[in-house]
Motif scaffolding. Structure first.
Motif, PDB file in Angstrom:
ATOM      1  N   VAL A 242     -30.228  12.478 -51.379  1.00  0.00           N
ATOM      2  CA  VAL A 242     -30.767  12.506 -52.934  1.00  0.00           C
ATOM      3  C   VAL A 242     -29.499  11.941 -53.468  1.00  0.00           C
ATOM      4  O   VAL A 242     -28.496  12.653 -53.877  1.00  0.00           O
ATOM      5  N   LEU A 243     -29.569  10.803 -54.253  1.00  0.00           N
ATOM      6  CA  LEU A 243     -28.504  10.485 -54.993  1.00  0.00           C
ATOM      7  C   LEU A 243     -29.130  10.460 -56.597  1.00  0.00           C
ATOM      8  O   LEU A 243     -30.130  10.114 -56.879  1.00  0.00           O
ATOM      9  N   ILE A 244     -28.286  11.115 -57.493  1.00  0.00           N
ATOM     10  CA  ILE A 244     -28.614  11.005 -58.866  1.00  0.00           C
ATOM     11  C   ILE A 244     -27.345  10.402 -59.633  1.00  0.00           C
ATOM     12  O   ILE A 244     -26.171  10.667 -59.119  1.00  0.00           O
ATOM     13  N   GLY A 245     -27.407  10.248 -60.984  1.00  0.00           N
ATOM     14  CA  GLY A 245     -26.344   9.933 -61.770  1.00  0.00           C
ATOM     15  C   GLY A 245     -25.875  11.136 -62.574  1.00  0.00           C
ATOM     16  O   GLY A 245     -26.480  12.437 -62.549  1.00  0.00           O
TER      17      GLY A 245
ATOM     18  N   ASP B 268     -40.191   8.467 -46.485  1.00  0.00           N
ATOM     19  CA  ASP B 268     -38.958   7.898 -45.927  1.00  0.00           C
ATOM     20  C   ASP B 268     -38.272   7.635 -47.361  1.00  0.00           C
ATOM     21  O   ASP B 268     -36.946   7.565 -47.315  1.00  0.00           O
ATOM     22  N   ALA B 269     -38.817   7.935 -48.634  1.00  0.00           N
ATOM     23  CA  ALA B 269     -38.051   7.699 -49.894  1.00  0.00           C
ATOM     24  C   ALA B 269     -38.581   8.484 -50.852  1.00  0.00           C
ATOM     25  O   ALA B 269     -39.950   8.758 -50.753  1.00  0.00           O
ATOM     26  N   VAL B 270     -37.658   8.880 -52.034  1.00  0.00           N
ATOM     27  CA  VAL B 270     -38.228   9.475 -53.058  1.00  0.00           C
ATOM     28  C   VAL B 270     -37.660   8.689 -54.324  1.00  0.00           C
ATOM     29  O   VAL B 270     -36.527   8.513 -54.432  1.00  0.00           O
ATOM     30  N   PHE B 271     -38.512   8.530 -55.550  1.00  0.00           N
ATOM     31  CA  PHE B 271     -37.911   7.424 -56.268  1.00  0.00           C
ATOM     32  C   PHE B 271     -38.087   8.309 -57.586  1.00  0.00           C
ATOM     33  O   PHE B 271     -39.408   8.496 -57.922  1.00  0.00           O
ATOM     34  N   GLY B 272     -37.211   8.666 -58.434  1.00  0.00           N
ATOM     35  CA  GLY B 272     -37.409   9.111 -59.931  1.00  0.00           C
ATOM     36  C   GLY B 272     -37.188   8.201 -60.967  1.00  0.00           C
ATOM     37  O   GLY B 272     -35.818   7.598 -61.194  1.00  0.00           O
ATOM     38  N   PRO B 273     -38.095   7.499 -61.657  1.00  0.00           N
ATOM     39  CA  PRO B 273     -37.920   6.523 -62.568  1.00  0.00           C
ATOM     40  C   PRO B 273     -37.380   6.921 -63.905  1.00  0.00           C
ATOM     41  O   PRO B 273     -37.675   8.113 -64.242  1.00  0.00           O
TER      42      PRO B 273
ATOM     43  N   LEU C 217     -33.099   9.085 -49.853  1.00  0.00           N
ATOM     44  CA  LEU C 217     -33.502   8.234 -48.592  1.00  0.00           C
ATOM     45  C   LEU C 217     -33.487   9.244 -47.568  1.00  0.00           C
ATOM     46  O   LEU C 217     -32.319   9.863 -47.233  1.00  0.00           O
ATOM     47  N   ARG C 218     -34.338   8.950 -46.573  1.00  0.00           N
ATOM     48  CA  ARG C 218     -34.404   9.908 -45.263  1.00  0.00           C
ATOM     49  C   ARG C 218     -33.337   9.050 -44.362  1.00  0.00           C
ATOM     50  O   ARG C 218     -32.366   9.920 -43.719  1.00  0.00           O
ATOM     51  N   GLU C 219     -33.386   7.735 -44.468  1.00  0.00           N
ATOM     52  CA  GLU C 219     -32.282   7.150 -43.574  1.00  0.00           C
ATOM     53  C   GLU C 219     -31.624   6.111 -44.550  1.00  0.00           C
ATOM     54  O   GLU C 219     -32.064   4.817 -44.651  1.00  0.00           O
ATOM     55  N   PRO C 220     -30.537   6.471 -45.056  1.00  0.00           N
ATOM     56  CA  PRO C 220     -30.093   5.424 -45.998  1.00  0.00           C
ATOM     57  C   PRO C 220     -29.739   4.122 -45.462  1.00  0.00           C
ATOM     58  O   PRO C 220     -29.196   3.952 -44.306  1.00  0.00           O
ATOM     59  N   ASP C 221     -29.731   3.075 -45.889  1.00  0.00           N
ATOM     60  CA  ASP C 221     -29.711   1.728 -45.337  1.00  0.00           C
ATOM     61  C   ASP C 221     -29.402   0.668 -46.600  1.00  0.00           C
ATOM     62  O   ASP C 221     -29.947   0.653 -47.717  1.00  0.00           O
ATOM     63  N   PRO C 222     -28.066   0.233 -46.730  1.00  0.00           N
ATOM     64  CA  PRO C 222     -27.290  -0.410 -47.582  1.00  0.00           C
ATOM     65  C   PRO C 222     -28.230  -1.606 -48.158  1.00  0.00           C
ATOM     66  O   PRO C 222     -28.376  -2.057 -49.322  1.00  0.00           O
ATOM     67  N   ALA C 223     -28.937  -2.143 -47.177  1.00  0.00           N
ATOM     68  CA  ALA C 223     -29.929  -3.283 -47.613  1.00  0.00           C
ATOM     69  C   ALA C 223     -31.003  -2.940 -48.641  1.00  0.00           C
ATOM     70  O   ALA C 223     -31.781  -3.796 -49.275  1.00  0.00           O
ATOM     71  N   LEU C 224     -31.211  -1.685 -48.655  1.00  0.00           N
ATOM     72  CA  LEU C 224     -32.501  -1.333 -49.699  1.00  0.00           C
ATOM     73  C   LEU C 224     -31.900  -1.334 -51.162  1.00  0.00           C
ATOM     74  O   LEU C 224     -32.868  -1.199 -52.057  1.00  0.00           O
ATOM     75  N   LEU C 225     -30.583  -1.519 -51.419  1.00  0.00           N
ATOM     76  CA  LEU C 225     -29.890  -1.525 -52.505  1.00  0.00           C
ATOM     77  C   LEU C 225     -29.333  -2.897 -52.937  1.00  0.00           C
ATOM     78  O   LEU C 225     -29.342  -3.158 -54.179  1.00  0.00           O
ATOM     79  N   ARG C 226     -28.610  -3.479 -52.136  1.00  0.00           N
ATOM     80  CA  ARG C 226     -27.856  -4.550 -52.255  1.00  0.00           C
ATOM     81  C   ARG C 226     -28.641  -5.570 -52.922  1.00  0.00           C
ATOM     82  O   ARG C 226     -29.625  -6.005 -52.226  1.00  0.00           O
TER      83      ARG C 226
END
Length: 212
Positions: free
Chosen positions: A98-101, A123-128, A139-148
């Motif tokens: 889980v990533l936050i700022g 698979d993911a959780v999103f906080g608007p 992300l349950r399984e981080p994948d750089p392609a989901l952000l790049r």
């Protein structure tokens, strides 16, 4: 409760480096103090969460605001999307991440625990965020392609990031919407939402009116 890790992506809270959009009306020193207070509250919430590993992915150097038990990694990559992708990649140790700022000092241990728990069944959780971005991505399984390649710091960043997740076929849970502290008006709103924290104390110490 499922095991998960938390990463806070942050800037060293020094003048003319962190929270520069708060100047004016705040001075660079006051803006840095507000940034440090926001980071302090954020890390307190992370420390109170059931995360297995707690990490600050930092641009700059650690300071006295860093609590014990939090590891530090450096940011790498060109552009925010690349830095976020690398932060996930560097933190991943077989558990969901889980990533936050550092911009949502009103975050609570409960919100982080709920995000981690959502990754048991999604698979993911999103906080608007209210500005059109996002304050949390898990992300349950981080994948750089989901952000790049996702354009950051725009009014449609959150919509584009969510579309990227869903376009990859991921089941996405939603976290509550929060306000990032970017402007003086944001600062006033967030200080009112979390009146007992370090950020609210700093806000009242340096209080300035938002520009008209």
């Amino acid at each position: 409760m499922s095991a998960f890790d938390v990463v806070v992506i942050a800037k060293e809270p020094r003048p003319r480096y962190a929270k520069t959009r708060l100047t004016p009306p705040y001075t660079p020193g006051e803006a840095a103090a507000l940034a440090e207070a926001a980071l302090t509250d954020t890390l307190a919430a992370v420390a109170g969460s059931p995360a297995a590993v707690r990490t600050v992915c930092l641009a700059g150097r650690p300071g006295p605001w860093l609590p014990a038990g939090v590891r530090v990694t450096g940011q790498r990559g060109d552009g925010l999307a690349e830095r976020l992708a690398h932060a996930f990649d560097d933190a991943h140790a077989g558990r969901p991440v889980v990533l936050i700022g550092m911009d949502t000092p009103q975050v609570t241990p409960g919100l982080l625990a709920a995000a981690g728990d959502a990754l048991r069944t999604h698979d993911a959780v999103f906080g608007p965020a209210t500005d059109g971005g996002f304050w949390l991505l898990g992300l349950r399984e981080p994948d750089p392609a989901l952000l790049r390649g996702v354009p950051m710091s725009r009014a449609d960043t959150g919509a584009r990031q969510l579309a990227r997740l869903r376009g990859a076929g991921l089941a996405v849970a939603k976290a509550p919407e929060l306000t990032d502290v970017d402007t003086a008006a944001d600062a006033a709103l967030v200080a009112a939402q979390a009146p007992g924290g370090a950020f609210a104390a700093a806000f009242h110490r340096y209080r300035r009116e938002a520009p008209a």
